[in-house]
Design a protein around this motif. Sequence first.
Motif, PDB file in Angstrom:
ATOM      1  N   LYS A   1      36.065  84.947  96.197  1.00 19.99           N
ATOM      2  CA  LYS A   1      35.020  85.689  96.897  1.00 19.99           C
ATOM      3  C   LYS A   1      33.718  84.897  96.926  1.00 19.99           C
ATOM      4  CE  LYS A   1      36.639  90.442  96.235  1.00 19.99           C
ATOM      5  NZ  LYS A   1      36.367  91.757  95.601  1.00 19.99           N
ATOM      6  N   LEU A   2      32.988  85.076  98.017  1.00 14.78           N
ATOM      7  CA  LEU A   2      31.733  84.359  98.213  1.00 14.78           C
ATOM      8  C   LEU A   2      30.708  84.776  97.169  1.00 14.78           C
ATOM      9  CD1 LEU A   2      30.262  82.439 100.320  1.00 14.78           C
ATOM     10  CD2 LEU A   2      29.336  84.550 101.279  1.00 14.78           C
ATOM     11  N   ILE A   3      30.092  83.796  96.522  1.00 13.63           N
ATOM     12  CA  ILE A   3      29.020  84.038  95.560  1.00 13.63           C
ATOM     13  C   ILE A   3      27.706  83.605  96.200  1.00 13.63           C
ATOM     14  CG2 ILE A   3      28.108  83.510  93.275  1.00 13.63           C
ATOM     15  CD1 ILE A   3      30.925  82.790  92.397  1.00 13.63           C
ATOM     16  N   TYR A   4      26.858  84.588  96.463  1.00 18.60           N
ATOM     17  CA  TYR A   4      25.573  84.260  97.075  1.00 18.60           C
ATOM     18  C   TYR A   4      24.739  83.403  96.122  1.00 18.60           C
ATOM     19  CZ  TYR A   4      26.291  87.466 100.951  1.00 18.60           C
ATOM     20  OH  TYR A   4      26.772  88.077 102.081  1.00 18.60           O
ATOM     21  N   GLY A   5      24.103  82.402  96.702  1.00 18.49           N
ATOM     22  CA  GLY A   5      23.313  81.476  95.902  1.00 18.49           C
ATOM     23  C   GLY A   5      24.082  80.205  95.638  1.00 18.49           C
TER      24      GLY A   5
ATOM     25  N   PRO B   1      23.370  74.534 100.985  1.00 18.18           N
ATOM     26  CA  PRO B   1      23.586  73.613 102.111  1.00 18.18           C
ATOM     27  C   PRO B   1      24.799  72.715 101.864  1.00 18.18           C
ATOM     28  CG  PRO B   1      21.265  73.686 101.501  1.00 18.18           C
ATOM     29  CD  PRO B   1      21.995  74.464 100.453  1.00 18.18           C
ATOM     30  N   GLY B   2      25.639  72.602 102.860  1.00 22.10           N
ATOM     31  CA  GLY B   2      26.843  71.783 102.738  1.00 22.10           C
ATOM     32  C   GLY B   2      28.055  72.535 102.232  1.00 22.10           C
ATOM     33  N   ALA B   3      27.862  73.807 101.856  1.00 21.24           N
ATOM     34  CA  ALA B   3      28.973  74.579 101.291  1.00 21.24           C
ATOM     35  C   ALA B   3      30.073  74.814 102.324  1.00 21.24           C
ATOM     36  CB  ALA B   3      28.461  75.914 100.760  1.00 21.24           C
ATOM     37  N   LYS B   4      29.679  75.065 103.561  1.00 25.62           N
ATOM     38  CA  LYS B   4      30.666  75.363 104.599  1.00 25.62           C
ATOM     39  C   LYS B   4      31.647  74.210 104.782  1.00 25.62           C
ATOM     40  CE  LYS B   4      31.103  76.889 109.403  1.00 25.62           C
ATOM     41  NZ  LYS B   4      30.362  77.258 110.645  1.00 25.62           N
ATOM     42  N   LYS B   5      31.126  73.000 104.815  1.00 29.90           N
ATOM     43  CA  LYS B   5      31.987  71.828 104.996  1.00 29.90           C
ATOM     44  C   LYS B   5      32.893  71.617 103.789  1.00 29.90           C
ATOM     45  CE  LYS B   5      31.933  66.894 106.045  1.00 29.90           C
ATOM     46  NZ  LYS B   5      31.084  65.698 106.321  1.00 29.90           N
ATOM     47  N   ILE B   6      32.344  71.799 102.597  1.00 28.56           N
ATOM     48  CA  ILE B   6      33.133  71.612 101.371  1.00 28.56           C
ATOM     49  C   ILE B   6      34.278  72.614 101.310  1.00 28.56           C
ATOM     50  CG2 ILE B   6      33.062  71.907  98.857  1.00 28.56           C
ATOM     51  CD1 ILE B   6      30.364  70.531  98.861  1.00 28.56           C
TER      52      ILE B   6
ATOM     53  N   VAL C   1      31.712  72.893  91.604  1.00 32.04           N
ATOM     54  CA  VAL C   1      30.984  71.930  90.767  1.00 32.04           C
ATOM     55  C   VAL C   1      30.338  70.858  91.640  1.00 32.04           C
ATOM     56  CG1 VAL C   1      31.265  70.116  89.032  1.00 32.04           C
ATOM     57  CG2 VAL C   1      32.367  72.330  88.701  1.00 32.04           C
ATOM     58  N   LYS C   2      31.039  70.451  92.683  1.00 38.21           N
ATOM     59  CA  LYS C   2      30.474  69.470  93.614  1.00 38.21           C
ATOM     60  C   LYS C   2      29.242  70.029  94.316  1.00 38.21           C
ATOM     61  CE  LYS C   2      31.762  66.398  97.432  1.00 38.21           C
ATOM     62  NZ  LYS C   2      32.861  65.975  98.345  1.00 38.21           N
ATOM     63  N   LEU C   3      29.295  71.304  94.681  1.00 32.56           N
ATOM     64  CA  LEU C   3      28.132  71.953  95.287  1.00 32.56           C
ATOM     65  C   LEU C   3      26.937  71.936  94.342  1.00 32.56           C
ATOM     66  CD1 LEU C   3      29.434  75.138  97.162  1.00 32.56           C
ATOM     67  CD2 LEU C   3      28.058  73.290  98.123  1.00 32.56           C
ATOM     68  N   LEU C   4      27.177  72.295  93.087  1.00 38.08           N
ATOM     69  CA  LEU C   4      26.103  72.304  92.091  1.00 38.08           C
ATOM     70  C   LEU C   4      25.531  70.902  91.892  1.00 38.08           C
ATOM     71  CD1 LEU C   4      27.183  74.713  89.196  1.00 38.08           C
ATOM     72  CD2 LEU C   4      25.157  74.882  90.637  1.00 38.08           C
ATOM     73  N   ARG C   5      26.415  69.933  91.824  1.00 41.05           N
ATOM     74  CA  ARG C   5      25.963  68.552  91.625  1.00 41.05           C
ATOM     75  C   ARG C   5      25.115  68.083  92.806  1.00 41.05           C
ATOM     76  NH1 ARG C   5      27.496  63.635  93.341  1.00 41.05           N
ATOM     77  NH2 ARG C   5      27.144  61.849  91.950  1.00 41.05           N
ATOM     78  N   ASN C   6      25.582  68.351  94.026  1.00 41.63           N
ATOM     79  CA  ASN C   6      24.822  67.949  95.213  1.00 41.63           C
ATOM     80  C   ASN C   6      23.456  68.626  95.250  1.00 41.63           C
ATOM     81  OD1 ASN C   6      26.996  66.408  95.978  1.00 41.63           O
ATOM     82  ND2 ASN C   6      27.727  67.829  97.543  1.00 41.63           N
TER      83      ASN C   6
ATOM     84  N   LYS D   1      17.816  68.298  94.968  1.00 42.37           N
ATOM     85  CA  LYS D   1      16.596  68.960  94.491  1.00 42.37           C
ATOM     86  C   LYS D   1      15.741  68.002  93.668  1.00 42.37           C
ATOM     87  CE  LYS D   1      14.368  72.968  93.962  1.00 42.37           C
ATOM     88  NZ  LYS D   1      13.896  73.805  95.087  1.00 42.37           N
ATOM     89  N   SER D   2      16.396  67.213  92.828  1.00 37.74           N
ATOM     90  CA  SER D   2      15.659  66.284  91.968  1.00 37.74           C
ATOM     91  C   SER D   2      14.998  65.178  92.782  1.00 37.74           C
ATOM     92  CB  SER D   2      16.604  65.668  90.933  1.00 37.74           C
ATOM     93  OG  SER D   2      17.178  66.669  90.124  1.00 37.74           O
ATOM     94  N   ALA D   3      15.655  64.781  93.869  1.00 40.04           N
ATOM     95  CA  ALA D   3      15.132  63.674  94.667  1.00 40.04           C
ATOM     96  C   ALA D   3      13.991  64.100  95.584  1.00 40.04           C
ATOM     97  CB  ALA D   3      16.259  63.065  95.500  1.00 40.04           C
ATOM     98  N   ASN D   4      14.024  65.340  96.048  1.00 39.66           N
ATOM     99  CA  ASN D   4      13.072  65.764  97.079  1.00 39.66           C
ATOM    100  C   ASN D   4      11.883  66.558  96.549  1.00 39.66           C
ATOM    101  OD1 ASN D   4      14.744  64.575  98.979  1.00 39.66           O
ATOM    102  ND2 ASN D   4      15.856  66.474  99.408  1.00 39.66           N
ATOM    103  N   THR D   5      12.102  67.369  95.531  1.00 38.66           N
ATOM    104  CA  THR D   5      11.021  68.231  95.051  1.00 38.66           C
ATOM    105  C   THR D   5      10.974  68.234  93.531  1.00 38.66           C
ATOM    106  OG1 THR D   5      12.483  70.169  95.064  1.00 38.66           O
ATOM    107  CG2 THR D   5      11.161  69.778  97.044  1.00 38.66           C
ATOM    108  N   ALA D   6       9.818  68.595  93.023  1.00 37.81           N
ATOM    109  CA  ALA D   6       9.667  68.719  91.569  1.00 37.81           C
ATOM    110  C   ALA D   6      10.261  70.043  91.108  1.00 37.81           C
ATOM    111  CB  ALA D   6       8.189  68.641  91.198  1.00 37.81           C
ATOM    112  N   TRP D   7      10.834  70.021  89.927  1.00 37.89           N
ATOM    113  CA  TRP D   7      11.431  71.240  89.381  1.00 37.89           C
ATOM    114  C   TRP D   7      10.332  72.156  88.855  1.00 37.89           C
ATOM    115  CZ3 TRP D   7      16.586  72.808  88.913  1.00 37.89           C
ATOM    116  CH2 TRP D   7      17.528  71.906  89.428  1.00 37.89           C
ATOM    117  N   ASP D   8      10.415  73.414  89.252  1.00 35.86           N
ATOM    118  CA  ASP D   8       9.505  74.409  88.715  1.00 35.86           C
ATOM    119  C   ASP D   8      10.317  75.496  88.011  1.00 35.86           C
ATOM    120  OD1 ASP D   8      10.677  75.799  90.786  1.00 35.86           O
ATOM    121  OD2 ASP D   8       8.893  75.815  92.055  1.00 35.86           O
ATOM    122  N   ARG D   9       9.628  76.504  87.560  1.00 40.72           N
ATOM    123  CA  ARG D   9      10.298  77.569  86.806  1.00 40.72           C
ATOM    124  C   ARG D   9      11.345  78.287  87.648  1.00 40.72           C
ATOM    125  NH1 ARG D   9       6.975  82.373  83.631  1.00 40.72           N
ATOM    126  NH2 ARG D   9       8.798  83.368  82.647  1.00 40.72           N
TER     127      ARG D   9
END
Length: 236
Positions: free
Chosen positions: A92-96, A101-106, A176-181, A186-194
């Motif tokens: 089942k689809l898990i929102y979030g 992004p890229g989930a559909k192709k994976i 896991v690939k989705l999480l890794r991507n 996220k790390s490359a484009n923006t700073a991590w916030d809370r």
Amino acid sequence: MTDDTLVCDIKNVLFIRFAFGFRQNFNGSSKIKRLSYLYTIFFSLLFTALTLFSNDLSYHSLSYLILALTEYFVLFTVSFLTKDEYIQRNFKLIYGLDTLPGAKKIFQNLEYFLKVSFVLGLANILFFATMICFRISGLCSIANLLSFFYILLHRLACDLGDYVLIMFIGLLYSRVKLLRNYLVTKSANTAWDRYSVKQFINMYESLANTIHDSAAPVKVTVCFSMYSSSLELSIN
């Protein structure tokens, strides 16, 4: 948060599993549910009858008979008690998480992989069965037809039972690939916030929950698959 939408189409696989006696939780009237319940019991009895009447009682055949029945009925029992609901819950689809992004192709790639591996697995069994008939023509004679049909049925049924493992490994790899991507992007484009940290933790917890929900039936399937393989080698 989950939805009733599946990340990829597994209905055909589940229906074919049902055809080989693995119980499903069909949506519909109580009559349909009763019929599906009775069908799985009928198939298991048919499988048992074929096992008993298609083998001579030499030591080797008796060992194979016991192994074949045990292997099928462990997989059958897991499916009968769970109605394969844990499979559908995991897909089942898990929102979030599954809407990154890229989930559909994976997940399209996952669906393609599952279909191809499923068809190739069945084709492999049928191919080797055909080759055996050509190489050992006596095995496929009228006198041995019941035994040959049973061996083919047993292998198809048990491989369909074990196919759950391929489904879960493929799904786990995709998520896991989705999480890794997501982490890399996220790390490359923006700073991590809370908020970003909390979002990532929530997605990780959602993934962990899906693994926990299916832990018991998957562990039984894995453990017995390893056990049956080693036992079959020792018998041979």
